[in-house]
Write a protein that holds these residues in place. Structure first.
Motif, mmCIF file in Angstrom:
data_model
loop_
_atom_site.group_PDB
_atom_site.id
_atom_site.type_symbol
_atom_site.label_atom_id
_atom_site.label_comp_id
_atom_site.label_asym_id
_atom_site.label_seq_id
_atom_site.Cartn_x
_atom_site.Cartn_y
_atom_site.Cartn_z
ATOM 1 N N ALA A 85 0.727 -1.219 -0.078
ATOM 2 C CA ALA A 85 0.017 -0.081 0.023
ATOM 3 C C ALA A 85 0.781 1.419 0.108
ATOM 4 C CB ALA A 85 -0.982 0.050 1.371
ATOM 5 N N VAL A 86 2.061 1.146 0.285
ATOM 6 C CA VAL A 86 2.857 2.442 0.505
ATOM 7 C C VAL A 86 4.181 2.220 -0.545
ATOM 8 C CG1 VAL A 86 4.605 3.438 1.837
ATOM 9 C CG2 VAL A 86 2.288 2.803 2.888
ATOM 10 N N VAL A 87 4.835 1.015 -0.699
ATOM 11 C CA VAL A 87 6.236 1.130 -1.215
ATOM 12 C C VAL A 87 6.139 1.328 -2.601
ATOM 13 C CG1 VAL A 87 8.316 -0.010 -1.511
ATOM 14 C CG2 VAL A 87 7.515 -0.123 0.759
ATOM 15 N N PRO A 88 5.534 0.564 -3.378
ATOM 16 C CA PRO A 88 5.520 0.620 -4.916
ATOM 17 C C PRO A 88 5.237 1.959 -5.338
ATOM 18 C CG PRO A 88 4.465 -1.431 -4.240
ATOM 19 C CD PRO A 88 4.729 -0.600 -3.026
ATOM 20 N N GLU A 89 4.083 2.584 -5.009
ATOM 21 C CA GLU A 89 3.807 3.400 -5.409
ATOM 22 C C GLU A 89 4.820 4.948 -5.235
ATOM 23 O OE1 GLU A 89 -0.376 6.305 -5.340
ATOM 24 O OE2 GLU A 89 -0.371 4.625 -4.377
ATOM 25 N N LEU A 90 5.235 4.992 -3.985
ATOM 26 C CA LEU A 90 6.419 5.857 -3.821
ATOM 27 C C LEU A 90 7.739 5.625 -4.628
ATOM 28 C CD1 LEU A 90 6.139 5.925 0.056
ATOM 29 C CD2 LEU A 90 5.772 8.088 -1.410
ATOM 30 N N VAL A 91 8.177 4.384 -4.840
ATOM 31 C CA VAL A 91 9.109 3.950 -5.543
ATOM 32 C C VAL A 91 8.951 4.381 -6.906
ATOM 33 C CG1 VAL A 91 10.702 2.239 -6.457
ATOM 34 C CG2 VAL A 91 10.242 2.449 -3.966
ATOM 35 N N ALA A 92 7.777 4.076 -7.428
ATOM 36 C CA ALA A 92 7.365 4.507 -8.978
ATOM 37 C C ALA A 92 7.555 5.861 -9.186
ATOM 38 C CB ALA A 92 5.988 3.852 -9.141
ATOM 39 N N GLY A 93 6.913 6.761 -8.122
ATOM 40 C CA GLY A 93 7.055 8.206 -8.329
ATOM 41 C C GLY A 93 8.574 8.873 -8.300
ATOM 42 N N PHE A 94 9.258 8.134 -7.385
ATOM 43 C CA PHE A 94 10.591 8.786 -7.168
ATOM 44 C C PHE A 94 11.648 8.412 -8.172
ATOM 45 C CE2 PHE A 94 14.752 8.616 -4.974
ATOM 46 C CZ PHE A 94 14.893 9.782 -4.621
ATOM 47 N N ARG A 95 11.398 7.182 -8.965
ATOM 48 C CA ARG A 95 12.247 6.641 -9.882
ATOM 49 C C ARG A 95 13.641 6.580 -9.554
ATOM 50 N NH1 ARG A 95 9.292 3.823 -13.429
ATOM 51 N NH2 ARG A 95 9.408 4.800 -15.430
ATOM 52 N N PRO A 96 14.017 5.978 -8.588
ATOM 53 C CA PRO A 96 15.535 5.786 -8.094
ATOM 54 C C PRO A 96 16.489 5.396 -9.357
ATOM 55 C CG PRO A 96 14.377 4.210 -7.196
ATOM 56 C CD PRO A 96 13.145 4.795 -7.891
ATOM 57 N N GLN A 97 17.613 5.822 -9.161
ATOM 58 C CA GLN A 97 18.588 5.237 -10.002
ATOM 59 C C GLN A 97 19.102 3.751 -9.590
ATOM 60 O OE1 GLN A 97 20.469 8.979 -9.732
ATOM 61 N NE2 GLN A 97 20.924 8.981 -12.002
#
Length: 391
Positions: free
Chosen positions: A237-249
């Protein structure tokens, strides 16, 4: 990029030893390494012993006076300065403490360098994940914060966005503190609620410094007793959406095994099978959003026979691209070694019998009376708007 995975290992890391009565027994590292070997996973990877982190590297995160204090306590444990958290019940001083702590840090820094430079796509240091150490002090069994040092080295090499996901039962406070004011680093920690567990931080309202770093710290504080379904539901509920928005290298993850229901120092009720599911999810996130660049670390975990070696062997298998099946039987030779070392009976399979797992989708079935859902919603409301996302 080679695509080959690296296992960071030097037998000397088992010298990270606070003494016979301390819960962080280094046998957990030795037994994990032997179980990895028993399954042949090390033959699927390049095994690398990186050099110890030097003082200039340690200073990327830690203050010079603190490093000097660690060195002094390492040379003479009686000289440990408790104002730096050294020589305490949690962090007793021991001879060689600086050297072995720097060696563990060096493995995580080496993993980060290999992934950034394209020498490996994934790298794992299960001896690392010592996420409580602060810039000027030891804390929570942690002397040098290898996770923070790995991230700092990535930034030094030119990375502009690094995501850190911490699923240890304890809040990843040291990593959060190191990058509190740095919008280049997104820190996400899922942990037992600070009301009931050390270090009593990691509230959802802790979201990073005001200004450009607002929303760069994310904390999901889960109620004691949370089991597989709630833990996995909160993660997804939290991690995938945040990672998708941040687009880390690069994605850096910490996989403390102390969320397990058998862990003696905490109060979550997560199974080995759920821990494996999150490891797989992190692998998928790295490929989907970070071009596969993934640095995986160990962390806490104090059920040193039944849980830690199995959990981190699963992690190594995921990193290597040769996952160990949950139903796999554990080689008898390893079980005999466990008994010889510990006089404990080892588990027979690589599962707690909870596989396959199921969890509820956040978008459907929200229950305002459910304490896990309340915790997830508190996090989403605190941080998602700061990142331009809908809570």
């Amino acid at each position: 990029m080679s695509g080959r995975a690296q296992l960071m290992w030097d037998e000397a890391v088992t010298g990270y030893d606070f003494g016979p009565d301390h819960p962080m027994d280094p046998v957990r590292l030795a037994l994990t390494r032997r179980l990895v070997e028993a399954f042949g996973l090390d033959r699927e990877m390049e095994v690398v012993a990186a050099k110890a982190a030097g003082e200039s590297t340690l200073r990327l995160v830690h203050r010079e006076d603190y490093i000097a204090a660690v060195k002094a306590a390492s040379a003479d444990p009686r000289a440990a300065d408790q104002s730096y958290g050294l020589g305490t019940l949690d962090d007793p001083a021991f001879a060689g403490m600086h050297e072995v702590s720097a060696l563990i840090a060096g493995q995580s820094v080496g993993a980060a360098e290999a992934v950034w430079r394209g020498e490996a796509l994934h790298a794992v240091n299960f001896a690392g994940g010592l996420h409580h150490a602060m810039p000027a002090g030891a804390s929570g069994f942690c002397i040098y914060n290898d996770a923070s040092l790995a991230i700092a080295r990535l930034l030094e090499l030119g990375a502009e966005r690094v995501a850190y996901v911490d699923v240890d039962v304890h809040h990843g406070d040291g990593v959060q503190a190191a990058f509190w004011e740095d919008p280049r680093v997104l820190t996400i920690s899922l942990h037992e609620h600070p009301r009931t567990l050390f270090p009593q931080t990691g509230w959802p309202e802790e979201t990073g410094a005001e200004g450009a770093a607002a929303g760069s710290a994310v904390n999901v504080a889960l109620p004691a007793g949370t089991g597989d379904a709630g833990w996995l539901r909160a993660f997804h509920a939290v991690v995938p959406e945040l990672v998708a928005g941040f687009r880390p290298q690069v994605l850096v993850t910490q996989h403390g095994a102390d969320t397990h229901f058998e862990d003696p120092l905490a109060h979550l009720a997560v199974s080995l099978d759920a821990q494996r599911a999150v490891q797989v999810a992190c692998h998928e996130l790295a490929h989907e959003y970070a071009e596969g660049r993934w640095v995986a670390l160990g962390g806490g975990g104090y059920a040193v026979v039944d849980v830690v070696p199995r959990s981190w062997t699963h992690l190594v298998g995921v990193v290597a691209g040769r996952e160990v099946a949950p139903e796999a039987m554990i080689p008898e030779g390893w079980r005999q070694e466990v008994y010889a070392r510990t006089r404990q009976l080892a588990p027979a399979r690589m599962t707690d019998g909870r596989w396959p797992l199921a969890w509820g989708d956040w978008e459907a079935g929200y229950d305002p009376a459910d304490r896990v859902d309340q915790a997830v919603l508190a996090t989403r409301r605190a941080v998602f708007p700061l990142r331009g996302l809908l809570a």
